[in-house]
Design an enzyme around this catalytic site. Structure first.
Site, PDB file in Angstrom:
ATOM      1  N   HIS A 109       0.849  -1.186   0.000  1.00 21.46           N
ATOM      2  CA  HIS A 109       0.000   0.000   0.000  1.00 21.46           C
ATOM      3  C   HIS A 109       0.880   1.228   0.000  1.00 21.46           C
ATOM      4  O   HIS A 109       1.912   1.249   0.673  1.00 21.46           O
ATOM      5  CB  HIS A 109      -0.919   0.014   1.239  1.00 21.46           C
ATOM      6  CG  HIS A 109      -2.067   0.931   1.069  1.00 21.46           C
ATOM      7  ND1 HIS A 109      -1.945   2.291   1.193  1.00 21.46           N
ATOM      8  CD2 HIS A 109      -3.367   0.693   0.750  1.00 21.46           C
ATOM      9  CE1 HIS A 109      -3.116   2.848   0.956  1.00 21.46           C
ATOM     10  NE2 HIS A 109      -4.001   1.903   0.685  1.00 21.46           N
ATOM     11  N   ASP A 113      -7.869  -5.547   0.259  1.00 22.13           N
ATOM     12  CA  ASP A 113      -8.348  -6.311  -0.896  1.00 22.13           C
ATOM     13  C   ASP A 113      -8.004  -7.795  -0.793  1.00 22.13           C
ATOM     14  O   ASP A 113      -8.726  -8.656  -1.296  1.00 22.13           O
ATOM     15  CB  ASP A 113      -7.734  -5.743  -2.191  1.00 22.13           C
ATOM     16  CG  ASP A 113      -8.251  -4.344  -2.464  1.00 22.13           C
ATOM     17  OD1 ASP A 113      -9.420  -4.079  -2.171  1.00 22.13           O
ATOM     18  OD2 ASP A 113      -7.463  -3.502  -2.946  1.00 22.13           O
TER      19      ASP A 113
HETATM   20  N1  COA Z   1       4.400  -7.567  -4.415  1.00 20.56           N
HETATM   21  C1  COA Z   1       5.743  -7.564  -4.560  1.00 20.56           C
HETATM   22  N2  COA Z   1       6.513  -6.468  -4.372  1.00 20.56           N
HETATM   23  C2  COA Z   1       5.871  -5.329  -4.062  1.00 20.56           C
HETATM   24  C3  COA Z   1       4.479  -5.251  -3.890  1.00 20.56           C
HETATM   25  C4  COA Z   1       3.741  -6.441  -4.077  1.00 20.56           C
HETATM   26  N3  COA Z   1       2.409  -6.450  -3.951  1.00 20.56           N
HETATM   27  N4  COA Z   1       4.126  -3.990  -3.572  1.00 20.56           N
HETATM   28  C5  COA Z   1       5.272  -3.285  -3.546  1.00 20.56           C
HETATM   29  N5  COA Z   1       6.317  -4.085  -3.834  1.00 20.56           N
HETATM   30  C6  COA Z   1       7.726  -3.704  -3.891  1.00 20.56           C
HETATM   31  C7  COA Z   1       8.048  -3.042  -5.226  1.00 20.56           C
HETATM   32  O1  COA Z   1       8.464  -3.983  -6.182  1.00 20.56           O
HETATM   33  C8  COA Z   1       9.126  -2.082  -4.831  1.00 20.56           C
HETATM   34  O2  COA Z   1      10.331  -2.814  -4.708  1.00 20.56           O
HETATM   35  P1  COA Z   1      11.749  -2.134  -5.046  1.00 20.56           P
HETATM   36  O3  COA Z   1      11.902  -1.034  -4.038  1.00 20.56           O
HETATM   37  O4  COA Z   1      12.727  -3.259  -4.871  1.00 20.56           O
HETATM   38  O5  COA Z   1      11.649  -1.639  -6.462  1.00 20.56           O
HETATM   39  C9  COA Z   1       8.731  -1.634  -3.428  1.00 20.56           C
HETATM   40  O6  COA Z   1       7.937  -2.695  -2.903  1.00 20.56           O
HETATM   41  C10 COA Z   1       7.925  -0.343  -3.408  1.00 20.56           C
HETATM   42  O7  COA Z   1       6.867  -0.476  -4.355  1.00 20.56           O
HETATM   43  P2  COA Z   1       6.198   0.767  -5.087  1.00 20.56           P
HETATM   44  O8  COA Z   1       5.438   0.279  -6.272  1.00 20.56           O
HETATM   45  O9  COA Z   1       7.197   1.866  -5.295  1.00 20.56           O
HETATM   46  O10 COA Z   1       5.255   1.276  -3.956  1.00 20.56           O
HETATM   47  P3  COA Z   1       3.917   2.020  -4.172  1.00 20.56           P
HETATM   48  O11 COA Z   1       3.653   2.724  -2.930  1.00 20.56           O
HETATM   49  O12 COA Z   1       3.894   2.817  -5.426  1.00 20.56           O
HETATM   50  O13 COA Z   1       2.940   0.760  -4.393  1.00 20.56           O
HETATM   51  C11 COA Z   1       1.018  -0.456  -4.670  1.00 20.56           C
HETATM   52  C12 COA Z   1       1.736   0.601  -3.851  1.00 20.56           C
HETATM   53  C13 COA Z   1      -0.354  -0.681  -4.077  1.00 20.56           C
HETATM   54  C14 COA Z   1       0.841   0.046  -6.117  1.00 20.56           C
HETATM   55  C15 COA Z   1       1.836  -1.773  -4.687  1.00 20.56           C
HETATM   56  O14 COA Z   1       2.063  -2.200  -3.371  1.00 20.56           O
HETATM   57  C16 COA Z   1       1.189  -2.875  -5.499  1.00 20.56           C
HETATM   58  O15 COA Z   1       1.359  -2.915  -6.720  1.00 20.56           O
HETATM   59  N6  COA Z   1       0.406  -3.803  -4.844  1.00 20.56           N
HETATM   60  C17 COA Z   1      -0.269  -4.856  -5.539  1.00 20.56           C
HETATM   61  C18 COA Z   1      -1.637  -4.385  -5.999  1.00 20.56           C
HETATM   62  C19 COA Z   1      -2.580  -4.141  -4.842  1.00 20.56           C
HETATM   63  O16 COA Z   1      -2.779  -4.984  -3.992  1.00 20.56           O
HETATM   64  N7  COA Z   1      -3.229  -2.975  -4.893  1.00 20.56           N
HETATM   65  C20 COA Z   1      -4.204  -2.586  -3.905  1.00 20.56           C
HETATM   66  C21 COA Z   1      -3.727  -1.443  -3.103  1.00 20.56           C
HETATM   67  S1  COA Z   1      -4.846  -1.078  -1.811  1.00 20.56           S
END
Ligand code: COA
Length: 385
Positions: A264, A321
């Site tokens: 998140h 979720d």
């Molecule tokens: N699975 C694997 N790795 C994950 C992850 C996941 N669900 N969520 C984050 N990470 C990792 C990223 O690969 C990244 O790694 P790095 O630093 O080695 O590159 C790090 O954690 C940070 O991720 P980032 O995408 O920059 O964080 P964010 O704050 O933008 O991401 C989300 C938030 C929700 C987009 C992300 O956690 C995600 O894609 N989750 C899966 C989809 C989901 O469940 N969405 C519902 C949200 S309520």
């Protein structure tokens, strides 16, 4: 301004775009408040209808106000004939969420008053829309499979109607209360992507329905609301708790995929909403049929494996979720309606933010720093080969 002087905030991470009194997310202590009320308390003591009132009016209703509010919901639940025929004409192969985006837009055309962006008319439109959502979701879903369409029932809450209208089955109070709790937990969550999309549209002076359609469009993405559907698909793909370790190695440790329902933008601790779903699942798992039990056991095993992996070290924990997908599956809801149910609930939060933002409106218009080429010579099409 030179590139060195410009700060670019990709994804608007940690950027505040407004003051708000609607939702406090204390992401360090793991607490959420709607208009000052602790969500942990609302989740167990309130109802979605009461929380909806809170988000629309900024206060809890007294008994009379609540009774009138419920009456206006019940009066609006059924769909006009035009809307029903419109739904039956929609292509059958589009996602339910896509159809909802279209139907909400059409409902705005039918209502015809959406251009009035004053608080009173927005609340009228919001109550009408949310009251109709159980029938809208159900009709879209049932029409595509040729199932008979059911009429909304006065004796059921919005959660009860969702379950009944979609599946045609009778549900126990425990099940209805479970879904009701989920609607409360999904209703509002600060300036998330779909809420921001809604207020961007409202800030241009556009109409209520356009703003909501924008929210629905943003919620549909797998990084946002579609994650509950994607989480379920993942549990089904894994197939059973015995396959979790291998699947996790192959797909997640290899970094080929993201674990859906994990992570998140705001939290590096457990999502504060997750524990309510987890409690409900643990309390009720013995009642689930074998198929649902297997899905829930797979999800619990995956949770355990992920919590002992690099994800926990990074502060990537399951979000709500991950858990709602299991609850909805146990309630025998088809996966096509998971994100639409989230949308129905979140319309309340979008509406609260639209009303609050336009009270002191400033057109939202950020900038992008140009890094492309300059002064290119125009060559006429005849000379371009
Ligand atoms: N699975 C694997 N790795 C994950 C992850 C996941 N669900 N969520 C984050 N990470 C990792 C990223 O690969 C990244 O790694 P790095 O630093 O080695 O590159 C790090 O954690 C940070 O991720 P980032 O995408 O920059 O964080 P964010 O704050 O933008 O991401 C989300 C938030 C929700 C987009 C992300 O956690 C995600 O894609 N989750 C899966 C989809 C989901 O469940 N969405 C519902 C949200 S309520």
């Amino acid at each position: 301004m030179s590139y060195e002087e410009v700060k670019i905030f990709k994804g608007l991470k940690n950027i505040y775009v407004a003051e708000s009194r609607i939702c406090l997310i204390d992401h360090e202590k793991g607490k959420i408040y709607y208009y000052g009320y602790d969500l942990d308390e609302l989740a167990v003591k309130s109802s979605f209808e009461e929380v909806l009132y809170l988000l629309l009016y900024g206060k809890l209703p007294n008994r009379n106000e609540y009774r009138e509010f419920i009456d206006s919901i019940k009066d609006s639940m059924d769909l006009p004939l035009k809307l029903r025929s419109y739904i039956s004409e929609l292509p059958r192969d589009i996602e339910v969420m896509e159809a909802i985006r279209t139907v909400v837009s059409y409902l705005g055309n039918l209502r015809g008053d959406g251009l009035d962006l004053n608080r009173e008319s927005i609340i009228d439109d919001a109550v009408d829309l949310i009251a109709k959502m159980p029938a809208i979701i159900s009709y879209i879903y049932r029409a595509r499979y040729g199932y008979s369409l059911l009429k909304p029932r006065d004796d059921l809450s919005l959660a009860g109607n969702l379950l009944y209208l979609i599946t045609g089955n009778e549900y126990s109070d425990v099940d209805i209360n479970g879904l009701d709790m989920s609607l409360i937990l999904y209703a509002e969550h600060g300036m998330n992507a779909s809420t921001f999309a809604s207020i961007v549209i409202a800030s241009t002076g556009s109409d209520y329905y356009s703003s909501i359609v924008g929210g629905i469009a943003a919620l549909r993405g797998p990084l946002h609301g579609y994650a509950n559907t994607a989480a379920l698909e993942q549990f089904i793909e894994i197939g059973g708790p015995e396959n979790v370790e291998e699947w996790f190695q192959k797909h997640i440790v290899s970094r080929r995929h993201r674990l859906m329902g994990f992570g998140h933008r705001l939290y590096r601790i457990h999502d504060p909403r997750a524990k309510h779903y987890e409690r409900w699942l643990r309390e009720n798992i013995d009642r689930f049929d074998e198929d649902a039990k297997r899905v829930v056991e797979t999800a619990f095993k995956l949770y355990e494996v992920a919590m002992n992996s690099f994800l926990a070290d990074k502060g990537i924990y399951p979000n709500c979720d991950y858990w709602s997908a299991q609850m909805y599956y146990a309630l025998k809801l088809p996966k096509e309606v998971y994100t639409p149910i989230f949308a129905m609930s979140r319309i309340s939060g979008w509406t609260a933010h639209i009303m609050e933002y336009i009270e002191d409106n400033v057109l939202i218009r950020p900038r992008a720093y140009y890094v492309g080429e300059r002064d290119k010579k125009y060559i006429s099409i005849d000379d371009r080969g």
